[in-house]
Each structure stands twice: as structure tokens, then as C-alpha cells.
Design an enzyme around this catalytic site. Structure first.
Site, mmCIF file in Angstrom:
data_model
loop_
_atom_site.group_PDB
_atom_site.id
_atom_site.type_symbol
_atom_site.label_atom_id
_atom_site.label_comp_id
_atom_site.label_asym_id
_atom_site.label_seq_id
_atom_site.Cartn_x
_atom_site.Cartn_y
_atom_site.Cartn_z
ATOM 1 N N HIS A 76 62.723 79.115 52.211
ATOM 2 C CA HIS A 76 62.860 78.369 50.955
ATOM 3 C C HIS A 76 63.253 76.901 51.221
ATOM 4 O O HIS A 76 64.285 76.419 50.739
ATOM 5 C CB HIS A 76 63.889 79.054 50.039
ATOM 6 N N ARG B 75 57.966 80.692 43.527
ATOM 7 C CA ARG B 75 59.038 81.699 43.505
ATOM 8 C C ARG B 75 58.483 83.009 44.038
ATOM 9 O O ARG B 75 57.304 83.341 43.797
ATOM 10 C CB ARG B 75 59.543 81.919 42.069
HETATM 11 P P1 NAP Z 1 56.801 71.311 36.116
HETATM 12 O O1 NAP Z 1 56.763 69.823 36.261
HETATM 13 O O2 NAP Z 1 57.470 71.905 34.929
HETATM 14 O O3 NAP Z 1 55.290 71.816 36.175
HETATM 15 C C1 NAP Z 1 54.944 73.136 35.932
HETATM 16 C C2 NAP Z 1 53.427 73.250 35.928
HETATM 17 O O4 NAP Z 1 53.067 74.617 35.795
HETATM 18 C C3 NAP Z 1 52.779 72.499 34.751
HETATM 19 O O5 NAP Z 1 51.567 71.932 35.156
HETATM 20 C C4 NAP Z 1 52.543 73.626 33.755
HETATM 21 O O6 NAP Z 1 51.476 73.397 32.868
HETATM 22 C C5 NAP Z 1 52.177 74.766 34.699
HETATM 23 N N1 NAP Z 1 52.381 76.061 34.052
HETATM 24 C C6 NAP Z 1 53.514 76.592 33.538
HETATM 25 N N2 NAP Z 1 53.271 77.801 32.987
HETATM 26 C C7 NAP Z 1 51.950 78.022 33.131
HETATM 27 C C8 NAP Z 1 51.089 79.075 32.751
HETATM 28 N N3 NAP Z 1 51.540 80.158 32.096
HETATM 29 N N4 NAP Z 1 49.782 78.969 33.062
HETATM 30 C C9 NAP Z 1 49.307 77.889 33.705
HETATM 31 N N5 NAP Z 1 50.070 76.837 34.102
HETATM 32 C C10 NAP Z 1 51.372 76.922 33.804
HETATM 33 O O7 NAP Z 1 57.484 71.965 37.403
HETATM 34 P P2 NAP Z 1 57.580 71.346 38.880
HETATM 35 O O8 NAP Z 1 58.656 70.359 38.974
HETATM 36 O O9 NAP Z 1 56.211 70.957 39.296
HETATM 37 O O10 NAP Z 1 58.043 72.642 39.689
HETATM 38 C C11 NAP Z 1 57.245 73.814 39.677
HETATM 39 C C12 NAP Z 1 57.951 74.945 40.377
HETATM 40 O O11 NAP Z 1 57.966 74.726 41.788
HETATM 41 C C13 NAP Z 1 59.421 75.126 40.036
HETATM 42 O O12 NAP Z 1 59.590 75.788 38.791
HETATM 43 C C14 NAP Z 1 59.917 75.954 41.198
HETATM 44 O O13 NAP Z 1 59.694 77.330 40.917
HETATM 45 C C15 NAP Z 1 58.993 75.532 42.332
HETATM 46 N N6 NAP Z 1 59.738 74.747 43.337
HETATM 47 C C16 NAP Z 1 59.992 75.337 44.537
HETATM 48 C C17 NAP Z 1 60.660 74.636 45.524
HETATM 49 C C18 NAP Z 1 60.894 75.234 46.872
HETATM 50 O O14 NAP Z 1 61.621 74.664 47.680
HETATM 51 N N7 NAP Z 1 60.267 76.337 47.187
HETATM 52 C C19 NAP Z 1 61.083 73.319 45.257
HETATM 53 C C20 NAP Z 1 60.795 72.754 44.027
HETATM 54 C C21 NAP Z 1 60.103 73.475 43.072
HETATM 55 P P3 NAP Z 1 51.498 72.151 31.834
HETATM 56 O O15 NAP Z 1 51.247 70.923 32.701
HETATM 57 O O16 NAP Z 1 50.399 72.428 30.922
HETATM 58 O O17 NAP Z 1 52.874 72.152 31.224
HETATM 59 C C1 GLV Z 2 63.799 74.954 44.432
HETATM 60 O O1 GLV Z 2 63.398 76.041 44.625
HETATM 61 C C2 GLV Z 2 63.679 74.227 43.210
HETATM 62 O O2 GLV Z 2 63.324 74.823 42.183
HETATM 63 O O3 GLV Z 2 63.957 73.020 43.226
#
Ligand code: NAP
Ligand code: GLV
Length: 312
Positions: free
Chosen positions: A275, A227
């Protein structure tokens, strides 16, 4: 069952058709302020307006059309209105492979100097750049969830030294892992290319700043696919200007669309995209949401419910 859909900039019809294929008995409509009196059981949304939650007062759950639910969780006024209603994000749903592809592309483009070769081609110049020593290109992935784990595994498969950082302890083959705030500096100081795939929470907002980015092995490189609010944009510009960072690939921004006057557009060492690092796939997302609604209706547990305490 009644389902309301809202996603600005998307034609709702194909999404509603897709939902109707999966849930033929459901009553479906696209939310507009004019249909505010019609109450739904479930909302399927991206970037919903506050008004949607002011008027939809009978929701059993809100499904977010993305992996990150920060457009709800980081707005206290929305969280207040939802008052404990489950917020459910997408689990991968075909996004993790896209994210890994995007990050590897950005990494290879920088480490293997493909932009230099493109410039040389435009000059019909046949010139070899020195080979790279992977040991000099340690990559660190912040966030090891659905996205980050796939990214880290993909980077490691190309034999770059790979590090990962998460909130709680993780074991990943081929990846040296760190966890918790206490280990952040140690993690950063071993990394040259930093990839951010964290959720946006109160704990992670502004985490990419002069202090943290300044700890990277120099000249460092930033890939932010999480983000825009993770990054302190003025700090990035200062680190690029000072030579501490060699460049950055950015997919997300504090303000989106990125304003035309923003200095990132024309910066010679910033590559940016609008994005798109991991696009929400309609079929896979709606299939996942429909399965979760069926499970909820049968009183079964589902994955992806956001914890308001953790913020993701
Ligand atoms: P997720 O499965 O919830 O994983 C989040 C990860 O971040 C977990 O490993 C979590 O740790 C870690 N985390 C959270 N808070 C933390 C902190 N304070 N310190 C250290 N580590 C922390 O989420 P995801 O599905 O991988 O997605 C992650 C993010 O990618 C989304 O929230 C979104 O912002 C971004 N995203 C962007 C796009 C785009 O097109 N740009 C698309 C999809 C996603 P734990 O494993 O210990 O819980
Ligand atoms: C995109 O930014 C997502 O969070 O899936």
C-alpha cells in the site's frame, strides 16, 4: 480552535508540529481513549476507531489523511455517529504524480518484460526480447479523478492506446473515455492492461471479478492501486491459473497487512507492494488541510467534501 489527530502507526508528533507551524493558535493533541473528554472542532485522521467518533461529539469537520475516505464512508456505524458532519478527503496533495509513476512502472515492467531481463541478468544471459507493438497494449483506467486522470495522461504520453472510465462524462486529451455502468463492458473489452483507481463505494466493491476481468483482451493484466475490496481475490487467482490473465500488480488488499499465509505472496505472476503506490505527504497534506480549515472558519466553500450519496 481545537484539533485532534489520529493515525495508527504514525508518530503523531511531527504531524502535530507541522499543523502547529501552519496554525500556531490551534490547540492540538493526539487522540487516545484516555483523552476522550477533550472535545475538538476538527479531527485529522486515518483509519479512526469508532470510539473516536463516539467521544468527539462537537466536530465541525473530519479531515481524512488520504484520497479515499472509505474507512469512514463504508462503515455505517461511523457515518451514523457523524450524522452529516463534513468528511473531507485530500485532493491530490502530491499523490497523483506518485500514482502515475507507480502505474507506469508496473505497465512498463510487464509490457517491456523487465522481469525477464532481470532473470536473464542473474544468468549472465545477453538475449533480446521482441519489440512491442503499442497497439497491442491498450490500457484502461477505471476512475478519472485526481489520481486516475494523472495516470491516464501519463500512460497516454507514452503512446499506449489509453481508455478511461468514470461515473460521469469526461474529456481528456489522448484518452478515449467511457462513463456509466452501461458502458463498462464496452470499455473493458477494448483493454488489455486494466488499472483500478476507483474509490471504494457500494457501487464499486468487488468490481474486479471473474466477469469484468474476463472481458479484457487476453492475456490481460491487472494493476490495482485503489482498494483491496475492489478485487474478488479468488477470481483473480482462477483467471491467472486459467491463463486468461498474464499477471497482476497489486498495492492494496482485502486484509492489510497481507497475512503471511496469503497465496498472493508467493504467486509467480503477482507483484505486490504494501500500500505505497501513493503515500500521504506530510507537508503537502497538512498545508491543504490547514488552508481548508481556515476557509471553513471564514464560511468559505472547500473542495474535497465527500458526498455521502455518491459514497466518495
Ligand atoms: P476522486 O478524485 O474522487 O476520483 C474518483 C473517480 O472515480 C472519478 O473519476 C469518479 O467518477 C470515478 N468513480 C467513482 N465511482 C464510480 C462508479 N461507480 N463508476 C465509475 N466511475 C466511478 O478520487 P482520487 O483522488 O482519484 O482517488 C481515487 C482512489 O484511489 C481513492 O478513493 C483511493 O481508494 C485510491 N488511492 C489509493 C492510494 C494508494 O496508496 N493505494 C493512494 C491514493 C488514492 P466522476 O469523475 O464521474 O466523479
Ligand atoms: C491511500 O490509500 C489514500 O486513499 O490516500
Amino acid at each position: 480552535m481545537k484539533i485532534v489527530f489520529y493515525s495508527p502507526g504514525k508518530n503523531p508528533q511531527p504531524w502535530q508540529d507541522c499543523l502547529a507551524d501552519r496554525m500556531p493558535a490551534a490547540e492540538l493533541w493526539a487522540w487516545t481513549p484516555e483523552c476522550a473528554n477533550r472535545q475538538a472542532d476538527y479531527a485529522v485522521v486515518w483509519a479512526p476507531p469508532l470510539e473516536l467518533f463516539e467521544t468527539q461529539t462537537k466536530l465541525k469537520a473530519v479531515f481524512v489523511l488520504g484520497a479515499g475516505a472509505d474507512r469512514i464512508t463504508m462503515r455505517p456505524e461511523v457515518s451514523r455517529l457523524l450524522n452529516g458532519t463534513a468528511i473531507v478527503r485530500l485532493n491530490d496533495a502530491g499523490m497523483a504524480v506518485q500514482m502515475a509513476e507507480y502505474v507506469c512502472h508496473a505497465l512498463f515492467r510487464h509490457a517491456r518484460e523487465f522481469a525477464v531481463y532481470a532473470a536473464q541478468q542473474s544468468q549472465q544471459e545477453w538475449k533480446t526480447r521482441p519489440e512491442i507493438d503499442r497497439a497491442e497494449w491498450p490500457v484502461g483506467v477505471m476512475g478519472l479523478g485526481a489520481m486516475g486522470e494523472r495516470v491516464a495522461r501519463s500512460v497516454a504520453s507514452f503512446e499506449y492506446p489509453t481508455f478511461g472510465w468514470s461515473r460521469t462524462s469526461k474529456t481528456l486529451p489522448g484518452v478515449t473515455t467511457f462513463y456509466g455502468q452501461e458502458s463498462l463492458d464496452e470499455f473493458l473489452s477494448g483493454v488489455r492492461v486494466l488499472v483500478c483507481v476507483l474509490p471504494l463505494t457500494l457501487a464499486t466493491r468487488g468490481i474486479l471479478n471473474a466477469r469484468t476481468l474476463g472481458r479484457l483482451k487476453s492475456p490481460g493484466y491487472l494493476i490495482n492501486v485503489a482498494r483491496g475490496a475492489h478485487l474478488v481475490e479468488t477470481d483473480l487467482l482462477a483467471l491467472l491459473d486459467g491463463g486468461k490473465l498474464a499477471g497482476a500488480t497489486l498495492d492494496v488488499f482485502g486484509e492489510e497487512p497481507l497475512p503471511v499465509t496469503h497465496p498472493f505472496w508467493m504467486h509467480p505472476r503477482i507483484d505486490l507492494t504494501p500500500h505505497i503506490s501513493a503515500i500521504t505527504l506530510r507537508e503537502e497534506s497538512i498545508r491543504q488541510i490547514a488552508e481548508k480549515i481556515h476557509a471553513l472558519e471564514q464560511g468559505k466553500p472547500i473542495e474535497g467534501v465527500v458526498s455521502m450519496d455518491r459514497g466518495y
